[in-house]
Design a protein around this motif. Structure first.
Motif, PDB file in Angstrom:
ATOM      1  N   ALA A  77     -19.964 -21.117  19.042  1.00  0.00           N
ATOM      2  CA  ALA A  77     -21.095 -22.055  19.022  1.00  0.00           C
ATOM      3  C   ALA A  77     -20.639 -23.475  19.343  1.00  0.00           C
ATOM      4  O   ALA A  77     -21.370 -24.248  19.967  1.00  0.00           O
ATOM      5  CB  ALA A  77     -21.772 -22.007  17.665  1.00  0.00           C
ATOM      6  N   GLY A  80     -19.113 -23.255  23.266  1.00  0.00           N
ATOM      7  CA  GLY A  80     -20.249 -23.084  24.158  1.00  0.00           C
ATOM      8  C   GLY A  80     -20.023 -22.150  25.326  1.00  0.00           C
ATOM      9  O   GLY A  80     -20.931 -21.887  26.096  1.00  0.00           O
ATOM     10  N   GLN A 417     -29.462 -27.078  22.998  1.00  0.00           N
ATOM     11  CA  GLN A 417     -28.470 -26.025  23.228  1.00  0.00           C
ATOM     12  C   GLN A 417     -27.344 -26.586  24.069  1.00  0.00           C
ATOM     13  O   GLN A 417     -27.563 -27.447  24.930  1.00  0.00           O
ATOM     14  CB  GLN A 417     -29.109 -24.831  23.929  1.00  0.00           C
ATOM     15  CG  GLN A 417     -28.171 -23.646  24.125  1.00  0.00           C
ATOM     16  CD  GLN A 417     -28.902 -22.419  24.661  1.00  0.00           C
ATOM     17  OE1 GLN A 417     -30.124 -22.370  24.668  1.00  0.00           O
ATOM     18  NE2 GLN A 417     -28.153 -21.427  25.100  1.00  0.00           N
ATOM     19  N   PRO A 472     -26.585 -20.231  19.503  1.00  0.00           N
ATOM     20  CA  PRO A 472     -26.177 -21.491  20.135  1.00  0.00           C
ATOM     21  C   PRO A 472     -27.261 -22.577  20.116  1.00  0.00           C
ATOM     22  O   PRO A 472     -27.020 -23.698  20.541  1.00  0.00           O
ATOM     23  CB  PRO A 472     -25.870 -21.063  21.571  1.00  0.00           C
ATOM     24  CG  PRO A 472     -26.766 -19.888  21.811  1.00  0.00           C
ATOM     25  CD  PRO A 472     -26.845 -19.165  20.492  1.00  0.00           C
TER      26      PRO A 472
END
Length: 532
Positions: A77, A80, A417, A472
């Motif tokens: 997370a 990415g 995000q 995410p």
């Protein structure tokens, strides 16, 4: 693989075109033929299919790294990017590997047919043998997510430097329905008959956006104008008694537009048209919106009802090949004259329409015409110099797109995000909402339009103001207002708001505007009434 990893690292870490071109040219001059061929394929989007699910890769990586799966997921997370996360958490490789890029791709494709135990053993062995950028690239290949910032123009420029062949010829060779399975480096790049494939399109000529006043272009009589249609740019190719439809993104779309096969009945063999694919029923004075065309884009097979409800035509505005002769070097005015003669006697049932030219005595008159573009379901006006040849790629000077100013609406950011690639550590993809009474209703996403400095600033704010996490995605405190620009709007039952925007992007961050002054769902409905 080491040579390819060095090339990838150089390209990924540089923003300078000359550095990327030099690295590619050096690679193409020295690498084995099979690796050169696969490099062109990978850089043009021809990736191997995903061999292992991302769920399994996450589990195996956590196991090999000796960490719990939850810690791997938390790391993912933050980073990415799955391939990069795996490369970072794994222990250093224990052995070295000298296999080539093409050998690794062959091995990856072979395990696609094997059971899960064999796949796991192969992946763990690869992680042990590969390190650094090579391991990262392997992870990208096995997930089917390999992408790199290399344009087709940059690649053909590097190939021209490495092979001493003209860029335009190489651009033509690289287009079409080829794959490393059915060609070789020699056949694709070196052989004299490499362009004999009947389906192969020509490289598209792309226009620049006109930012200055059109008066700066000189005398209006030197230019031709036409609508900039809101459809799919495409080439219709009629060769060897067959028809082929290519999108500007080099996607073969023939099976999605079976009605265009009728063009074989009305135009001679050896014809290549450049134009816009539009949904345009016979009883309508203007084409349908892009939303109608979207129902056709994702279809591999088209049911009869959809062919009736959303009939597609090619609105032709240029002629690239006529009776088997490449005529791209002729002036636009001459190509256009031939196109008009070819379309002069087309019956109504022909799936081709001639895109009309817009008459104008001076630039002010054209500006007045341009202001009516949305009424014609167009995005603006195209300007083409009458004496211009049809070139390859984006060239400044002869072709310009003079688009209407976008529609805009002020909206509240409610979700964020992380991005990907070099922006994997930044929040760059946002969901926006408008007011419906006292409720914020999400209606669009956008991920472009801010500077790197602004993305860093909003990222720091998101990390401090996260309310909830969904993988995410982070739900954030409603606070920031952004001006969202878009090209069109359509009714959409799939969205809670009931609308979908065309090409949404962030025009500016309205730090001067309070939350309560963002637009409303009623404002979107008014846009839909006027422009939908």
């Amino acid at each position: 693989m080491k040579r390819f990893a060095k090339l990838f690292t150089t390209i990924d870490q540089s923003t300078k075109t000359n550095v990327k071109t030099a690295a590619l040219a050096e690679y193409f001059a020295a690498a084995p033929d099979a690796d050169r061929l696969w490099t062109i394929a990978l850089f043009s989007g021809r990736r191997p299919k995903r061999a292992v699910t991302t769920t399994r890769l996450r589990e195996w990586a956590a196991e090999r790294a000796g960490i719990p799966l939850w810690l791997f997921e938390e790391s993912y997370a933050i980073v990415g990017d799955l391939a990069e996360t795996i490369a970072l958490v794994l222990p250093p490789n224990t052995t070295q590997d000298d296999q080539s890029l093409s050998d690794w791709i062959a091995a990856l494709r072979e395990i696609y047919t094997q059971d899960e135990d064999a796949r796991k053993a192969f992946v763990l062995s690869a992680w042990d043998r590969l390190g650094g950028a090579e391991r990262f690239i392997f992870n990208k290949l096995i997930t089917g997510g390999f992408r790199v910032g290399v344009s087709q123009k940059l690649m053909t420029r590097a190939l021209a430097r490495a092979t001493d062949k003209p860029e335009a010829e190489l651009a033509h060779r690289l287009m079409g329905n080829w794959h490393p399975d059915d060609t070789t480096w020699h056949a694709l790049v070196e052989a004299e008959d490499a362009s004999a494939d009947a389906s192969r399109p020509y490289p598209f000529y792309l226009a620049y956006g006109l930012e200055a006043e059109p008066q700066d272009l000189g005398a209006p009589e030197d230019w031709r104008a036409e609508w900039k249609w809101d459809g799919i740019r495409g080439q219709l190719i009629l060769r060897d008694g067959q028809y082929f439809v290519w999108s500007r993104g080099e996607e073969l779309m023939t099976d999605r537009f079976p009605e265009l096969a009728r063009a074989l009945d009305f135009l001679p063999d050896g014809t290549v048209l450049d134009g816009e694919l539009l949904v345009w029923p016979d009883d309508q004075p203007t084409p349908s919106s892009f939303n109608a065309l979207q129902s056709r884009i994702g279809r591999k097979t088209v049911p009869k009802k959809l062919l009736t409800d959303a009939p597609v035509v090619l609105h032709a505005y240029d002629l690239l090949e006529w009776q088997g002769q490449d005529i791209r070097d002729l002036p636009f005015a001459d190509r256009r004259a031939t196109l008009e003669r070819a379309c002069a006697d087309l019956p109504a049932q022909a799936p081709i329409r001639l895109s009309s030219q817009l008459p104008f005595a001076d630039w002010d008159a054209l500006a007045a015409t341009r202001s009516d573009a949305r009424d014609a379901q167009a995005e603006g006006v195209m300007l083409k110099r009458a004496d211009s040849p049809y070139l390859a790629g984006r060239k400044k000077g002869d072709w310009w797109k003079w688009k209407l100013d976008p529609l805009t609406i002020d909206a509240v950011m409610i979700y964020a995000q992380s991005g990907s690639g070099r922006r994997a550590n930044l929040f760059t993809d946002f969901t926006f909402a408008v007011w419906n009474g006292n409720e914020l209703v999400p209606f669009t996403k956008a991920y472009s339009g801010l500077t790197d400095a602004e993305f860093r600033q909003i990222t720091a704010w998101v990390r401090k103001n996260t309310l909830e996490r969904f993988g995410p995605v982070r739900k954030v405190t409603p606070h920031h207002v952004f001006e969202i620009a878009f090209e069109g709007i359509a009714r959409s039952p799939r969205h809670k708001s009931g609308v979908a925007l065309r090409f949404p992007r962030m025009l500016r961050w309205r730090q001067d505007k309070p939350l309560q002054e963002a637009n409303t769902l009623a404002d979107l409905e008014e846009f839909l009434r006027i422009y939908g």
